[in-house]
Design an enzyme around this catalytic site. Structure first.
Site, PDB file in Angstrom:
ATOM      1  N   LYS A  88      23.680 -10.065 -55.316  1.00 12.47           N
ATOM      2  CA  LYS A  88      24.437 -10.588 -54.171  1.00 12.47           C
ATOM      3  C   LYS A  88      24.296 -12.109 -54.063  1.00 12.47           C
ATOM      4  O   LYS A  88      25.274 -12.817 -53.870  1.00 12.47           O
ATOM      5  CB  LYS A  88      23.937  -9.952 -52.852  1.00 12.47           C
ATOM      6  CG  LYS A  88      23.980  -8.438 -52.825  1.00 12.47           C
ATOM      7  CD  LYS A  88      23.586  -7.873 -51.474  1.00 12.47           C
ATOM      8  CE  LYS A  88      22.153  -8.128 -51.055  1.00 12.47           C
ATOM      9  NZ  LYS A  88      21.139  -7.464 -51.898  1.00 12.47           N
ATOM     10  N   ARG A  92      21.595  -5.165 -42.410  1.00 11.93           N
ATOM     11  CA  ARG A  92      20.795  -4.243 -43.220  1.00 11.93           C
ATOM     12  C   ARG A  92      20.534  -2.941 -42.479  1.00 11.93           C
ATOM     13  O   ARG A  92      19.903  -2.044 -43.037  1.00 11.93           O
ATOM     14  CB  ARG A  92      19.454  -4.893 -43.521  1.00 11.93           C
ATOM     15  CG  ARG A  92      19.280  -5.430 -44.939  1.00 11.93           C
ATOM     16  CD  ARG A  92      17.916  -6.059 -45.006  1.00 11.93           C
ATOM     17  NE  ARG A  92      17.386  -6.266 -46.304  1.00 11.93           N
ATOM     18  CZ  ARG A  92      17.484  -7.410 -46.998  1.00 11.93           C
ATOM     19  NH1 ARG A  92      18.181  -8.411 -46.521  1.00 11.93           N
ATOM     20  NH2 ARG A  92      16.888  -7.522 -48.147  1.00 11.93           N
ATOM     21  N   ARG A 123      13.043 -11.536 -62.037  1.00 14.77           N
ATOM     22  CA  ARG A 123      13.739 -12.562 -61.250  1.00 14.77           C
ATOM     23  C   ARG A 123      12.796 -13.709 -60.898  1.00 14.77           C
ATOM     24  O   ARG A 123      11.619 -13.498 -60.628  1.00 14.77           O
ATOM     25  CB  ARG A 123      14.274 -11.934 -59.963  1.00 14.77           C
ATOM     26  CG  ARG A 123      14.934 -12.948 -59.045  1.00 14.77           C
ATOM     27  CD  ARG A 123      15.844 -12.313 -58.043  1.00 14.77           C
ATOM     28  NE  ARG A 123      15.141 -11.672 -56.940  1.00 14.77           N
ATOM     29  CZ  ARG A 123      15.767 -11.112 -55.911  1.00 14.77           C
ATOM     30  NH1 ARG A 123      17.085 -11.095 -55.854  1.00 14.77           N
ATOM     31  NH2 ARG A 123      15.078 -10.539 -54.952  1.00 14.77           N
ATOM     32  N   ARG A 146       8.958 -14.518 -56.327  1.00 10.66           N
ATOM     33  CA  ARG A 146       8.772 -14.164 -54.912  1.00 10.66           C
ATOM     34  C   ARG A 146       7.678 -13.106 -54.780  1.00 10.66           C
ATOM     35  O   ARG A 146       7.597 -12.192 -55.596  1.00 10.66           O
ATOM     36  CB  ARG A 146      10.086 -13.590 -54.352  1.00 10.66           C
ATOM     37  CG  ARG A 146      11.083 -14.638 -53.972  1.00 10.66           C
ATOM     38  CD  ARG A 146      12.452 -14.056 -53.675  1.00 10.66           C
ATOM     39  NE  ARG A 146      12.468 -12.876 -52.821  1.00 10.66           N
ATOM     40  CZ  ARG A 146      13.589 -12.332 -52.345  1.00 10.66           C
ATOM     41  NH1 ARG A 146      14.766 -12.841 -52.642  1.00 10.66           N
ATOM     42  NH2 ARG A 146      13.532 -11.264 -51.577  1.00 10.66           N
ATOM     43  N   ARG A 187      11.018  -2.050 -50.625  1.00 12.00           N
ATOM     44  CA  ARG A 187      12.348  -2.609 -50.351  1.00 12.00           C
ATOM     45  C   ARG A 187      13.450  -1.653 -50.783  1.00 12.00           C
ATOM     46  O   ARG A 187      14.460  -1.515 -50.098  1.00 12.00           O
ATOM     47  CB  ARG A 187      12.489  -3.962 -51.053  1.00 12.00           C
ATOM     48  CG  ARG A 187      11.621  -5.018 -50.382  1.00 12.00           C
ATOM     49  CD  ARG A 187      11.384  -6.213 -51.268  1.00 12.00           C
ATOM     50  NE  ARG A 187      12.579  -6.976 -51.490  1.00 12.00           N
ATOM     51  CZ  ARG A 187      12.838  -7.652 -52.616  1.00 12.00           C
ATOM     52  NH1 ARG A 187      11.989  -7.627 -53.618  1.00 12.00           N
ATOM     53  NH2 ARG A 187      13.945  -8.333 -52.725  1.00 12.00           N
TER      54      ARG A 187
HETATM   55  P1  AMP Z   1      16.331 -10.811 -49.303  1.00 16.60           P
HETATM   56  O1  AMP Z   1      16.185 -12.213 -49.788  1.00 16.60           O
HETATM   57  O2  AMP Z   1      17.697 -10.496 -48.781  1.00 16.60           O
HETATM   58  O3  AMP Z   1      15.838  -9.800 -50.302  1.00 16.60           O
HETATM   59  O4  AMP Z   1      15.377 -10.682 -48.011  1.00 16.60           O
HETATM   60  C1  AMP Z   1      13.976 -10.897 -48.126  1.00 16.60           C
HETATM   61  C2  AMP Z   1      13.273 -10.260 -46.958  1.00 16.60           C
HETATM   62  O5  AMP Z   1      13.672 -10.866 -45.725  1.00 16.60           O
HETATM   63  C3  AMP Z   1      13.530  -8.775 -46.750  1.00 16.60           C
HETATM   64  O6  AMP Z   1      12.740  -7.961 -47.592  1.00 16.60           O
HETATM   65  C4  AMP Z   1      13.170  -8.609 -45.280  1.00 16.60           C
HETATM   66  O7  AMP Z   1      11.768  -8.643 -45.089  1.00 16.60           O
HETATM   67  C5  AMP Z   1      13.739  -9.896 -44.681  1.00 16.60           C
HETATM   68  N1  AMP Z   1      15.148  -9.731 -44.290  1.00 16.60           N
HETATM   69  C6  AMP Z   1      16.211 -10.365 -44.839  1.00 16.60           C
HETATM   70  N2  AMP Z   1      17.349  -9.988 -44.235  1.00 16.60           N
HETATM   71  C7  AMP Z   1      17.001  -9.076 -43.293  1.00 16.60           C
HETATM   72  C8  AMP Z   1      17.729  -8.295 -42.362  1.00 16.60           C
HETATM   73  N3  AMP Z   1      19.070  -8.366 -42.277  1.00 16.60           N
HETATM   74  N4  AMP Z   1      17.027  -7.466 -41.536  1.00 16.60           N
HETATM   75  C9  AMP Z   1      15.698  -7.392 -41.597  1.00 16.60           C
HETATM   76  N5  AMP Z   1      14.935  -8.076 -42.474  1.00 16.60           N
HETATM   77  C10 AMP Z   1      15.581  -8.921 -43.318  1.00 16.60           C
END
Ligand code: AMP
Length: 210
Positions: free
Chosen positions: A13, A88, A122, A155, A166
């Site tokens: 994404k 989410r 990644r 990360r 996740r």
């Molecule tokens: P991402 O970079 O999208 O994988 O997000 C990294 C982390 O940020 C996730 O594993 C969650 O801990 C938090 N996070 C990001 N977006 C959301 C969301 N919409 N709702 C809740 N937690 C989020």
């Protein structure tokens, strides 16, 4: 155009959103990037979410919705946006519908095995968030971002056991949004497997973008 990018972690994404931004000239808003920036700054928000991010859990809906509400209120969002990683959960989707409904939800379909492979290789720039992969999208100089010279790192949540948490969260809490947006007639599903340039072509064809 107001667009949501749906799909499991590692579906591509963020990579696709960066490519689509060049094409559509609208901002790429990643809630994950917003939270990581807050953690890096050590702001009150960052302190609240640091441990949640590291464990792979989800930040509470109310806090996440507030961050997005503030971000969508900024002047660069007037012509549209790409939301990556939000919504989410169903309550987040309902809040967005009430605030500023998206035109399309683009679902990047990638099997769990592919996602696990991608996440474990990644890498991300700590400064600008640009995404790399040590298998097929390496920076020119190891550990250094091509775009800004920042440090390219793994990360915390791209390591076990966060990857599993996740994916479980995605399957339980986020995957139901595919049908939710489908019922609203907003869903576009794209095969997310393949090189970014190929997925970008599928994206353009599915959305009628020249
Ligand atoms: P991402 O970079 O999208 O994988 O997000 C990294 C982390 O940020 C996730 O594993 C969650 O801990 C938090 N996070 C990001 N977006 C959301 C969301 N919409 N709702 C809740 N937690 C989020």
């Amino acid at each position: 155009m107001k667009m949501i990018f749906l799909g499991p972690p590692g579906a591509g994404k963020g990579t696709l959103a960066d490519l689509a931004v060049d094409l559509l000239k609208i901002p790429h808003i990643s809630t994950g990037d917003l939270f990581r920036a807050a953690v890096k700054e050590g702001s009150p928000l960052g302190l609240k979410v640091k441990d949640i991010l590291a464990s792979g859990g989800l930040v509470p809906d109310a806090l996440t919705i507030e961050i997005v509400r503030e971000r969508l209120g900024k002047s660069d969002c007037q012509k549209g946006w790409i939301l990556d990683g939000f919504p989410r959960t169903i309550p987040q989707a309902e809040a967005l519908e009430a605030l500023e409904p998206a035109d399309k939800a683009v679902n990047f379909h990638v099997a769990d095995e592919v996602v696990i492979g991608r996440l474990s290789t990644r890498r991300v720039c700590r400064a600008c968030g640009k995404i790399y992969n040590v298998r097929n999208m390496k920076p020119k100089v190891e550990g250094v971002c091509d775009a800004c010279g920042g440090e390219v790192y793994t990360r915390d949540d791209d390591k076990e056991p966060s990857i599993k948490t996740r994916l479980d969260n995605y399957n339980k809490q986020t995957a139901p949004l595919i049908d939710w947006f489908g019922a609203k007639g907003k869903l576009v599903t794209i095969d997310g497997v393949g090189e970014p340039a190929l997925v970008l072509e599928r994206f353009k064809a599915a959305l009628g973008i020249k």
